[in-house]
Design a protein around this motif. Structure first.
Motif, PDB file in Angstrom:
ATOM      1  N   ASP A   1       0.833  -1.196   0.000  1.00  0.00           N
ATOM      2  CA  ASP A   1       0.000   0.000   0.000  1.00  0.00           C
ATOM      3  C   ASP A   1       0.872   1.251   0.000  1.00  0.00           C
ATOM      4  OD1 ASP A   1      -2.315  -1.472   0.050  1.00  0.00           O
ATOM      5  OD2 ASP A   1      -2.441  -1.501   2.237  1.00  0.00           O
ATOM      6  N   ASN A   2       0.396   2.300  -0.699  1.00  0.00           N
ATOM      7  CA  ASN A   2       1.056   3.593  -0.676  1.00  0.00           C
ATOM      8  C   ASN A   2       0.012   4.676  -0.452  1.00  0.00           C
ATOM      9  OD1 ASN A   2      -0.153   4.154  -3.268  1.00  0.00           O
ATOM     10  ND2 ASN A   2       1.480   2.915  -4.197  1.00  0.00           N
ATOM     11  N   ILE A   3       0.442   5.934  -0.530  1.00  0.00           N
ATOM     12  CA  ILE A   3      -0.474   7.034  -0.226  1.00  0.00           C
ATOM     13  C   ILE A   3      -1.660   7.043  -1.182  1.00  0.00           C
ATOM     14  CG2 ILE A   3      -0.673   9.543  -0.171  1.00  0.00           C
ATOM     15  CD1 ILE A   3       2.142   9.703   0.864  1.00  0.00           C
ATOM     16  N   PHE A   4      -1.399   6.828  -2.472  1.00  0.00           N
ATOM     17  CA  PHE A   4      -2.491   6.898  -3.456  1.00  0.00           C
ATOM     18  C   PHE A   4      -3.458   5.731  -3.294  1.00  0.00           C
ATOM     19  CE2 PHE A   4      -4.210   5.690  -7.621  1.00  0.00           C
ATOM     20  CZ  PHE A   4      -4.936   6.843  -7.904  1.00  0.00           C
ATOM     21  N   THR A   5      -2.937   4.506  -3.150  1.00  0.00           N
ATOM     22  CA  THR A   5      -3.830   3.352  -2.998  1.00  0.00           C
ATOM     23  C   THR A   5      -4.605   3.429  -1.689  1.00  0.00           C
ATOM     24  OG1 THR A   5      -2.005   2.052  -2.043  1.00  0.00           O
ATOM     25  CG2 THR A   5      -2.387   1.859  -4.419  1.00  0.00           C
ATOM     26  N   THR A   6      -3.982   3.993  -0.648  1.00  0.00           N
ATOM     27  CA  THR A   6      -4.713   4.184   0.603  1.00  0.00           C
ATOM     28  C   THR A   6      -5.862   5.151   0.410  1.00  0.00           C
ATOM     29  OG1 THR A   6      -2.743   3.736   1.936  1.00  0.00           O
ATOM     30  CG2 THR A   6      -4.522   4.957   2.994  1.00  0.00           C
ATOM     31  N   TRP A   7      -5.637   6.253  -0.331  1.00  0.00           N
ATOM     32  CA  TRP A   7      -6.709   7.224  -0.596  1.00  0.00           C
ATOM     33  C   TRP A   7      -7.820   6.602  -1.428  1.00  0.00           C
ATOM     34  CZ3 TRP A   7      -8.403   9.030  -5.374  1.00  0.00           C
ATOM     35  CH2 TRP A   7      -9.333  10.063  -5.320  1.00  0.00           C
ATOM     36  N   LEU A   8      -7.467   5.736  -2.371  1.00  0.00           N
ATOM     37  CA  LEU A   8      -8.445   5.199  -3.305  1.00  0.00           C
ATOM     38  C   LEU A   8      -9.268   4.068  -2.702  1.00  0.00           C
ATOM     39  CD1 LEU A   8      -9.544   5.268  -6.202  1.00  0.00           C
ATOM     40  CD2 LEU A   8      -7.780   3.595  -6.817  1.00  0.00           C
ATOM     41  N   ARG A   9      -8.615   3.108  -2.068  1.00  0.00           N
ATOM     42  CA  ARG A   9      -9.346   1.916  -1.619  1.00  0.00           C
ATOM     43  C   ARG A   9      -8.996   1.483  -0.199  1.00  0.00           C
ATOM     44  NH1 ARG A   9      -5.496  -2.040  -2.353  1.00  0.00           N
ATOM     45  NH2 ARG A   9      -3.917  -1.661  -3.945  1.00  0.00           N
ATOM     46  N   GLY A  10      -8.304   2.315   0.561  1.00  0.00           N
ATOM     47  CA  GLY A  10      -8.005   1.977   1.942  1.00  0.00           C
ATOM     48  C   GLY A  10      -6.701   1.205   2.077  1.00  0.00           C
ATOM     49  N   ARG A  11      -6.425   0.830   3.290  1.00  0.00           N
ATOM     50  CA  ARG A  11      -5.170   0.161   3.608  1.00  0.00           C
ATOM     51  C   ARG A  11      -5.451  -1.147   4.344  1.00  0.00           C
ATOM     52  NH1 ARG A  11       0.074   1.844   3.750  1.00  0.00           N
ATOM     53  NH2 ARG A  11       1.486   0.764   5.149  1.00  0.00           N
ATOM     54  N   GLU A  12      -4.846  -2.210   3.873  1.00  0.00           N
ATOM     55  CA  GLU A  12      -5.019  -3.495   4.545  1.00  0.00           C
ATOM     56  C   GLU A  12      -4.409  -3.448   5.954  1.00  0.00           C
ATOM     57  OE1 GLU A  12      -6.715  -5.979   3.547  1.00  0.00           O
ATOM     58  OE2 GLU A  12      -7.125  -5.336   1.485  1.00  0.00           O
ATOM     59  N   PRO A  13      -5.044  -4.093   6.935  1.00  0.00           N
ATOM     60  CA  PRO A  13      -4.509  -4.067   8.307  1.00  0.00           C
ATOM     61  C   PRO A  13      -3.090  -4.634   8.368  1.00  0.00           C
ATOM     62  CG  PRO A  13      -6.752  -4.922   8.273  1.00  0.00           C
ATOM     63  CD  PRO A  13      -6.319  -4.814   6.849  1.00  0.00           C
ATOM     64  N   GLU A  14      -2.262  -3.996   9.162  1.00  0.00           N
ATOM     65  CA  GLU A  14      -0.872  -4.432   9.318  1.00  0.00           C
ATOM     66  C   GLU A  14      -0.691  -5.360  10.519  1.00  0.00           C
ATOM     67  OE1 GLU A  14       1.458  -0.934   9.583  1.00  0.00           O
ATOM     68  OE2 GLU A  14       1.098  -0.315   7.511  1.00  0.00           O
TER      69      GLU A  14
END
Length: 397
Positions: free
Chosen positions: A95-108
């Protein structure tokens, strides 16, 4: 004798101001309209930031715990974090900043709500949280090295677990029936509601202006044919038309809802454009354009449609509110946005199913209030724009 020099009187600043200045002045003097505009701007900012400002930035804010389902606002839960398996950790690392903005971030991390803990030798003893847990009343023992993700001295592992693997999370607006953060889902629902409204308004404007301009400009049998089409579409209830479009596309989901809602709202725009076009097509500047040999498409697009800017802007704000209500109704019926996407209408339905329980009230009230405030804001803005474009409305210069 020196020749007298005649000087023209200076043009006053008021006389040099364009009409748009007075439109803005009338709008800023309308306090309810400004309040509506401010709330819409706030919702737009929330929608643009999206996952970046959400407490739960997992995809669709869908990270929940059965142990804390249907809990009230202000809930505080202690969580134990454990390392994820290598395959899941790899997906979160991409995940990066753009993918986080678009579809969220998978739990770490793998997180587990707990009711308390204590250290016992090389292990940590966990007390399960909540009556919904399958292990309610049972203690759970985990090795310290398993929780930390690596071996080490006992004291060091205990200190690391207390500092990095134990945290307290606050659910400001409580949790839903799946134990998900209600605040995060409300914030993400803003993006869906505004997105559907925007796409619906753009589709209705493009299609409505095209049909209305052709009908009003050419008249005759073309006008009669297109007016009959508008009348037929006008007579079909919006929800029924959306259902038919969804069945025709053989799909459900966010983008189908976007297109279906947009295709049901173009008649309003077409009727307004047709009426304006009938009154403007015999104007002097239109006759001059025809004499100069301007193409019909250019005459309509560059000279006629810009004169309808005021009514179209007012109508667009009204259609925006109608699109939000229509999408909420469709999602409530299960025909719009599908789970787990956090549509406000779908959230109202989930709360409605729980009415009669302690959680049903706020799970229905919160998204319902959000829908009402956003629709009210667009209506107030539309009323303000209508008055602002009316030259009879007084303005303070």
């Amino acid at each position: 004798m020196a020749a007298a020099v005649s000087a023209k009187p200076p043009i006053s600043a008021a006389a040099a101001r364009p009409p748009g200045y007075y439109v803005r002045q009338r709008l800023w003097q309308n306090r309810p309209a400004v309040a509506g505009l401010a709330f819409i701007a706030l919702c737009t900012l929330v929608a643009l930031l999206g996952y970046w400002i959400m407490p739960d930035n997992s995809p669709n804010a869908n990270h929940g715990f059965v142990q804390v389902q249907k809990e009230g606002p202000g809930l505080r839960v202690q969580l134990l974090r454990q390392p994820l398996p290598d395959s899941a950790r790899l997906g979160a690392a991409t995940d990066n900043i753009f993918t986080t903005w678009l579809r969220g971030r998978e739990p770490e991390w793998q997180e587990t709500p707990i009711g308390g803990y204590e250290f016992a030798g090389d292990s940590i003893i966990l007390k399960p949280l909540g009556e919904h847990s399958a292990e309610a009343g049972r203690l759970r023992r985990l090795p310290l090295a398993t929780v930390a993700g690596h071996p080490g001295p006992r004291a060091s592992l205990q200190r690391e677990i207390q500092e990095s693997h134990l945290l307290t999370r606050t659910y400001a607006l409580g949790t839903d029936k799946a134990g998900r953060d209600e605040l995060s889902r409300l914030l993400l629902g803003t993006r869906i509601s505004l997105g559907i409204g925007l796409v619906a308004v753009l589709i209705s404007l493009v299609l409505g202006m095209a049909v209305g301009a052709v009908a009003g400009y050419f008249g005759g049998w073309v006008d009669s044919l297109l007016l009959g089409l508008m009348t037929v579409v006008w007579s079909i209830p919006g929800i029924m038309l959306v259902i038919a479009i969804s069945l025709a596309l053989d799909s459900k989901g966010v983008w189908v809802s976007f297109v279906a809602v947009g295709l049901t709202m173009w008649v309003d725009v077409a009727r307004v454009v047709r009426g304006q076009m009938l009154s403007l097509r015999s104007a002097t500047f239109v006759e001059a354009g025809r004499v100069l040999g301007l193409p019909t498409a250019r005459l309509i697009a560059q000279h006629l449609l810009p004169n309808m800017r005021g009514p179209l802007i007012v109508l667009a704000t009204s259609n925006f509110a109608s699109a939000i209500l229509l999408e909420a109704g469709l999602s409530f019926l299960g025909l719009g946005v599908q789970p787990p996407a956090p549509s406000w209408g779908l959230m109202v339905k989930e709360g409605y199913d729980l009415l009669g329980t302690q959680a049903g009230l706020w799970l229905t009230l919160l998204p319902g209030t959000a829908i009402s405030l956003l629709v009210l804001s667009f209506n107030l803005l539309g009323n303000g724009l209508r008055d602002a474009y009316d030259p009879k409305t007084p303005v303070a210069v």
